[in-house]
Motif scaffolding. Structure first.
Motif, short mmCIF file in Angstrom:
data_model
loop_
_atom_site.label_atom_id
_atom_site.label_comp_id
_atom_site.label_asym_id
_atom_site.label_seq_id
_atom_site.Cartn_x
_atom_site.Cartn_y
_atom_site.Cartn_z
N GLY A 50 0.63 -1.13 0.21
CA GLY A 50 -0.11 0.47 -0.14
C GLY A 50 0.85 1.24 0.20
O GLY A 50 1.83 1.57 1.02
N ALA A 51 0.71 1.94 -1.11
CA ALA A 51 1.55 3.37 -1.11
C ALA A 51 0.92 4.38 0.28
O ALA A 51 -0.14 4.30 0.73
CB ALA A 51 1.94 3.82 -2.03
N GLY A 52 1.55 5.26 0.63
CA GLY A 52 1.64 6.10 1.34
C GLY A 52 0.96 6.09 3.17
O GLY A 52 0.69 6.23 3.37
N ARG A 53 1.38 4.79 3.14
CA ARG A 53 0.90 4.55 5.13
C ARG A 53 1.83 3.67 5.62
O ARG A 53 2.13 2.26 4.35
CB ARG A 53 -0.37 3.94 5.15
CG ARG A 53 -1.04 2.48 3.33
CD ARG A 53 -2.63 2.52 3.90
NE ARG A 53 -2.59 1.39 3.17
CZ ARG A 53 -2.18 0.51 3.26
NH1 ARG A 53 -2.22 -0.32 4.07
NH2 ARG A 53 -2.97 -0.49 2.60
N ASN A 54 1.93 2.91 6.12
CA ASN A 54 3.03 2.69 6.74
C ASN A 54 2.21 1.28 7.33
O ASN A 54 1.07 1.69 8.45
CB ASN A 54 3.84 3.36 7.92
CG ASN A 54 4.64 3.62 7.16
OD1 ASN A 54 5.51 3.78 6.60
ND2 ASN A 54 4.84 5.37 7.68
N GLY A 55 2.44 0.19 7.26
CA GLY A 55 1.94 -0.87 7.81
C GLY A 55 0.24 -0.80 7.93
O GLY A 55 -0.23 -0.25 6.65
N ALA A 56 -0.33 -1.98 8.08
CA ALA A 56 -1.93 -2.35 8.08
C ALA A 56 -3.04 -1.77 8.71
O ALA A 56 -2.26 -0.67 9.88
CB ALA A 56 -2.56 -4.00 8.63
#
Length: 328
Positions: A50-56
């Protein structure tokens, strides 16, 4: 018209996701809710990319049909004040004054980007104007929600009226709006029907907040899961065809007035990988675990779970607890 190749790919990606951990209701039957898993209950195939976020992305249940989704942040039907109307005591008072409890809300709501309102009954809309004013969040809802927002002094630019069919792009996620239906009570009716087609006086009591038409929403996280949210236990099944969510937040049936509720819903949603029952708790008690469940609601919850397992045996049922971070 839905592109068949896109639809088939959506189903393939969803069915390729890792299965969620099942949570039983054995504890509920004994009088205490089963403890929900605090580890990820499902991981989408593309979540790590997922681009632009860290982790679930975290999904936290706030009782009734309320959720906090930590991508933005998005709130769905955030009703936190949870005051007594007599509903769960057999002495319902429709003249109960609307009450907002900042001491309860403020520690939980530090920020919000979008608030998605399924309908405008008090147990869904009561705290929305206060949260929107405090955080600057955009309120997405029906024309009734729009006019009620104006009545509370929110600026029109902060209110986004929708009808169903819209697909709203917020970069890291999209929100698809689905025209839906409110549940029926045992008399095949509902509390406080009606809409607001113009700005009313500022509401003062719970009966000033009508149903105002009902929506459902599907959030599709970029590189993550698609999650379906409903705030009442009825739906227009033709409006759900092609959604095929990974996860479905399914409202417990208020009565048996809606024919074949669970089988039709599971089929219309193409048998989601994970089903999360909502709107089964006593929403006039504090948001503390274990959730308080009225005896009739416990039976309806058990019936819902049994019906899901019968109609969609490959779906996994997760009974949530308050504030717990779930990752799908």
């Amino acid at each position: 018209m839905l592109d068949q190749r896109s639809y088939d790919r959506r189903r393939f990606l969803r069915d390729a996701a890792v299965g969620a951990a099942a949570v039983s209701t054995a504890g509920l039957a004994a009088g205490a809710p089963a403890r929900a898993a605090t580890t990820p209950v499902a991981t989408s195939t593309g979540a790590a990319a997922g681009a632009g976020r860290n982790g679930a992305v975290s999904f936290r249940w706030w009782g009734t049909s309320g959720w906090r989704i930590d991508i933005g942040t998005v709130l769905v039907d955030p009703y936190l004040s949870r005051y007594d109307t007599g509903l769960f005591k057999g002495a319902f008072n429709e003249e109960t004054p609307l009450t907002v409890r900042p001491t309860v809300i403020d520690p939980l709501v530090d920020r919000a980007e979008n608030i998605l309102v399924t309908h405008t009954h008090w147990d869904h809309f009561n705290d929305v104007p206060y949260i929107a004013e405090r955080t600057g969040a955009r309120v997405v809802g029906t024309l009734t929600a729009y006019h009620l927002g104006l009545a509370h002094g929110l600026p029109s630019g902060q209110l986004a009226p929708v009808k169903g069919g819209e697909v709203l792009d917020f970069g890291a996620y999209t929100v698809e709006v689905i025209s839906s239906l409110h549940s029926r009570n045992g008399a095949w009716s509902m509390a406080f029907p009606g809409v607001r087609v113009s700005r009313p006086p500022k509401p003062e009591k719970i009966s000033d907040l009508p149903e105002g038409d009902t929506l459902a929403y599907q959030i599709r996280v970029d590189g993550g899961p698609s999650v379906f949210f409903m705030g009442a236990s009825d739906f227009a099944e033709r409006n759900l065809v092609g959604l095929a969510p990974d996860v479905a937040m399914v409202a417990s049936a208020a009565s048996t007035s809606t024919a074949d509720y669970v089988p039709r819903l599971m089929a219309a949603l193409d048998h989601p990988k994970v089903v999360v029952p909502v709107h089964w708790d006593n929403f006039e008690t504090p948001l503390t675990n274990p959730p308080t469940v009225a005896p009739n609601d416990r039976k309806r919850l058990d019936d819902l779970i049994a019906a899901v397992r019968k109609a969609s045996p490959r779906s996994r049922v997760l009974v949530p607890e308050y504030h717990t971070a779930y990752h799908f």
